[in-house]
Design an enzyme around this catalytic site. Structure first.
Site, mmCIF file in Angstrom:
data_model
loop_
_atom_site.group_PDB
_atom_site.id
_atom_site.type_symbol
_atom_site.label_atom_id
_atom_site.label_comp_id
_atom_site.label_asym_id
_atom_site.label_seq_id
_atom_site.Cartn_x
_atom_site.Cartn_y
_atom_site.Cartn_z
ATOM 1 N N LYS A 141 0.555 -1.304 -0.552
ATOM 2 C CA LYS A 141 0.059 0.432 -0.279
ATOM 3 C C LYS A 141 1.213 1.517 -0.251
ATOM 4 O O LYS A 141 1.804 1.234 0.848
ATOM 5 C CB LYS A 141 -0.812 -0.299 1.162
ATOM 6 C CG LYS A 141 -2.198 1.105 1.691
ATOM 7 C CD LYS A 141 -3.010 0.836 1.947
ATOM 8 C CE LYS A 141 -4.512 0.643 2.227
ATOM 9 N NZ LYS A 141 -5.425 1.166 3.890
HETATM 10 O O1 G3P Z 1 -9.070 2.639 5.041
HETATM 11 C C1 G3P Z 1 -9.094 3.559 5.050
HETATM 12 C C2 G3P Z 1 -9.363 3.634 6.134
HETATM 13 O O2 G3P Z 1 -9.002 3.478 7.037
HETATM 14 C C3 G3P Z 1 -10.299 4.905 6.916
HETATM 15 O O3 G3P Z 1 -10.680 5.234 7.116
HETATM 16 O O4 G3P Z 1 -12.709 5.473 9.480
HETATM 17 O O5 G3P Z 1 -10.288 6.544 9.078
HETATM 18 O O6 G3P Z 1 -11.805 7.280 7.721
HETATM 19 P P1 G3P Z 1 -11.649 6.424 8.423
#
Ligand code: G3P
Length: 215
Positions: free
Chosen positions: A87
């Site tokens: 990634k």
């Molecule tokens: O896959 C990306 C993710 O982990 C981000 O999620 O909820 O932190 O915006 P969030």
């Protein structure tokens, strides 16, 4: 649409995998820190543990943001297990690194994507997956799902094989809408996957069937 789980928590990964609908896992430095996984050896072992639970792709993020660092880290991560996808953040050196890995047959997931232009660059560099963060766009009053639609259109126009991996998914309707638009993958917290199960008419209907089965 493939379902990935967006966590580094082994218990949650097992629970989703046991449901029989899990196609892969995504992690990021914040999710690893949340589980208290620190230090190179522990991080690498944790990725191997995740690969032992799930059959599909496991995204492991580089920490470096400079080209040579990303190449070194990414090659080490890819060597850990055939399921690992490297990634890489959507930055200038990241695009160069994705191009390098693509030429070497190492699969990549371009992360922190917030615009269609960024997604176009990721596809041109040969990313295996592109990760638009839909929840974080919603957080700043911008429709994250519209971005998925735009990327779908652009990739279909030119036959790009990069898979759209909808990330920062927050709730079950994000998953349903991503499926309608044609995202290739949604990476979700366990709570959003389990929320797909729920409907009050299922609960009352089942209660009635159980009661009637005893008559
Ligand atoms: O896959 C990306 C993710 O982990 C981000 O999620 O909820 O932190 O915006 P969030």
């Amino acid at each position: 649409m493939k379902f990935f789980i967006d966590t580094a928590n082994l218990a949650q990964i097992k629970e989703a995998n046991d449901l029989g609908v899990l196609d892969g896992v995504t992690t990021n430095p914040s999710l690893m820190a949340k589980e208290g996984i620190k230090g190179d050896d522990k991080i690498k072992q944790h990725y191997k543990d995740i690969c032992d639970i799930v059959d599909g792709d496991v995204s492991a993020e580089v920490f470096g943001i400079e080209y040579n660092e990303m190449i070194k880290e990414g090659e080490a991560l890819a060597a850990l297990h055939p399921q690992i996808v490297v990634k890489i953040p959507m930055i200038k050196d990241g695009i160069k690194a994705i191009k390098y890995f693509s030429a070497k047959g190492i699969r990549t997931n371009c992360t922190l994507v917030f615009s269609a232009g960024q997604a176009l660059l990721a596809a041109k560099a040969g990313a295996t997956y592109v990760s638009p963060f839909i929840g974080r766009l919603d957080d700043v009053s911008t429709n994250g799902l519209t971005l998925i639609e735009d990327i779908r259109q652009i990739y279909d126009n030119f036959g790009y094989e990069t898979q759209i991996l909808a990330a920062s998914v927050r709730h079950p309707m994000h998953i349903v809408e991503c499926a309608k638009i044609g995202a290739d993958v949604a990476t979700c917290p366990l709570s959003a996957i389990l929320a797909l199960l729920k409907h009050p008419l299922t609960d009352t209907g089942l209660a009635q069937f159980i009661a009637d089965s005893k008559k």
